[in-house]
Write a protein that holds these residues in place. Structure first.
Motif, PDB file in Angstrom:
ATOM      1  N   LEU A   1       9.465  11.903 -19.742  1.00 37.41           N
ATOM      2  CA  LEU A   1      10.049  10.573 -19.899  1.00 37.41           C
ATOM      3  C   LEU A   1      11.287  10.399 -19.027  1.00 37.41           C
ATOM      4  N   VAL A   2      12.073  11.438 -18.876  1.00 41.40           N
ATOM      5  CA  VAL A   2      13.234  11.375 -17.985  1.00 41.40           C
ATOM      6  C   VAL A   2      12.762  11.224 -16.533  1.00 41.40           C
ATOM      7  N   SER A   3      11.695  11.923 -16.186  1.00 41.62           N
ATOM      8  CA  SER A   3      11.160  11.820 -14.836  1.00 41.62           C
ATOM      9  C   SER A   3      10.661  10.408 -14.545  1.00 41.62           C
ATOM     10  N   LEU A   4      10.095   9.748 -15.541  1.00 43.79           N
ATOM     11  CA  LEU A   4       9.604   8.382 -15.346  1.00 43.79           C
ATOM     12  C   LEU A   4      10.736   7.413 -15.024  1.00 43.79           C
ATOM     13  N   GLN A   5      11.934   7.741 -15.473  1.00 41.10           N
ATOM     14  CA  GLN A   5      13.069   6.865 -15.180  1.00 41.10           C
ATOM     15  C   GLN A   5      13.430   6.887 -13.699  1.00 41.10           C
ATOM     16  N   ALA A   6      12.925   7.871 -12.962  1.00 40.31           N
ATOM     17  CA  ALA A   6      13.208   7.958 -11.532  1.00 40.31           C
ATOM     18  C   ALA A   6      12.280   7.081 -10.708  1.00 40.31           C
TER      19      ALA A   6
ATOM     20  N   ILE B   1       0.829  -1.202   0.000  1.00 38.49           N
ATOM     21  CA  ILE B   1       0.000   0.000   0.000  1.00 38.49           C
ATOM     22  C   ILE B   1       0.865   1.255   0.000  1.00 38.49           C
ATOM     23  N   ALA B   2       1.912   1.264   0.810  1.00 34.15           N
ATOM     24  CA  ALA B   2       2.812   2.426   0.856  1.00 34.15           C
ATOM     25  C   ALA B   2       3.504   2.625  -0.488  1.00 34.15           C
ATOM     26  N   LEU B   3       3.914   1.534  -1.107  1.00 29.55           N
ATOM     27  CA  LEU B   3       4.575   1.621  -2.412  1.00 29.55           C
ATOM     28  C   LEU B   3       3.618   2.171  -3.459  1.00 29.55           C
ATOM     29  N   GLY B   4       2.383   1.678  -3.444  1.00 26.87           N
ATOM     30  CA  GLY B   4       1.386   2.173  -4.395  1.00 26.87           C
ATOM     31  C   GLY B   4       1.099   3.648  -4.231  1.00 26.87           C
ATOM     32  N   TRP B   5       0.955   4.092  -2.983  1.00 23.87           N
ATOM     33  CA  TRP B   5       0.708   5.517  -2.729  1.00 23.87           C
ATOM     34  C   TRP B   5       1.893   6.369  -3.159  1.00 23.87           C
ATOM     35  N   GLY B   6       3.090   5.925  -2.799  1.00 23.46           N
ATOM     36  CA  GLY B   6       4.283   6.700  -3.147  1.00 23.46           C
ATOM     37  C   GLY B   6       4.457   6.847  -4.650  1.00 23.46           C
ATOM     38  N   LEU B   7       4.318   5.740  -5.362  1.00 24.19           N
ATOM     39  CA  LEU B   7       4.467   5.799  -6.822  1.00 24.19           C
ATOM     40  C   LEU B   7       3.316   6.561  -7.464  1.00 24.19           C
ATOM     41  N   GLY B   8       2.129   6.432  -6.897  1.00 21.74           N
ATOM     42  CA  GLY B   8       0.975   7.164  -7.430  1.00 21.74           C
ATOM     43  C   GLY B   8       1.137   8.667  -7.298  1.00 21.74           C
ATOM     44  N   ILE B   9       1.601   9.102  -6.138  1.00 18.94           N
ATOM     45  CA  ILE B   9       1.810  10.534  -5.935  1.00 18.94           C
ATOM     46  C   ILE B   9       2.905  11.059  -6.853  1.00 18.94           C
ATOM     47  N   ALA B  10       3.987  10.287  -7.010  1.00 19.19           N
ATOM     48  CA  ALA B  10       5.065  10.711  -7.909  1.00 19.19           C
ATOM     49  C   ALA B  10       4.566  10.785  -9.349  1.00 19.19           C
ATOM     50  N   LEU B  11       3.785   9.802  -9.761  1.00 19.95           N
ATOM     51  CA  LEU B  11       3.280   9.792 -11.135  1.00 19.95           C
ATOM     52  C   LEU B  11       2.330  10.957 -11.383  1.00 19.95           C
ATOM     53  N   ILE B  12       1.480  11.251 -10.421  1.00 23.98           N
ATOM     54  CA  ILE B  12       0.570  12.396 -10.574  1.00 23.98           C
ATOM     55  C   ILE B  12       1.362  13.697 -10.671  1.00 23.98           C
ATOM     56  N   THR B  13       2.402  13.813  -9.864  1.00 27.63           N
ATOM     57  CA  THR B  13       3.247  15.010  -9.922  1.00 27.63           C
ATOM     58  C   THR B  13       3.898  15.147 -11.296  1.00 27.63           C
ATOM     59  N   TYR B  14       4.410  14.028 -11.825  1.00 28.71           N
ATOM     60  CA  TYR B  14       5.041  14.069 -13.147  1.00 28.71           C
ATOM     61  C   TYR B  14       4.022  14.396 -14.238  1.00 28.71           C
ATOM     62  N   LEU B  15       2.815  13.859 -14.111  1.00 23.67           N
ATOM     63  CA  LEU B  15       1.784  14.158 -15.111  1.00 23.67           C
ATOM     64  C   LEU B  15       1.367  15.625 -15.062  1.00 23.67           C
ATOM     65  N   LEU B  16       1.270  16.179 -13.858  1.00 23.65           N
ATOM     66  CA  LEU B  16       0.964  17.612 -13.757  1.00 23.65           C
ATOM     67  C   LEU B  16       2.070  18.457 -14.386  1.00 23.65           C
TER      68      LEU B  16
END
Length: 63
Positions: free
Chosen positions: A50-55, A23-38
């Motif tokens: 695309l460079v951000s996704l590599q992180a 659950i923690a992993l899902g939340w962490g990656l979800g928040i990072a992905l939303i930030t990158y999409l914004l």
């Protein structure tokens, strides 16, 4: 009998820890992905996105 109870308690604790980690992993990656999409929506820079996704793997390993 006590050995079986102890083993059951230990296995239950590991299952709960695994679920919490997932659950923690899902939340962490979800928040990072939303930030990158914004950032992609605001800047319209696909290469930066695309460079951000590599992180993402390094973010996942930190959990």
């Amino acid at each position: 009998m006590e050995n079986q109870k102890r083993n059951l308690v230990i296995s239950t604790m590991f299952q709960q820890a695994g679920h919490a980690t997932g659950i923690a992993l899902g939340w962490g990656l979800g928040i990072a992905l939303i930030t990158y999409l914004l950032g992609l929506i605001i800047s319209h820079n696909l290469e930066s996105f695309l460079v951000s996704l590599q992180a993402l793997p390094s973010i996942a390993s930190s959990f």
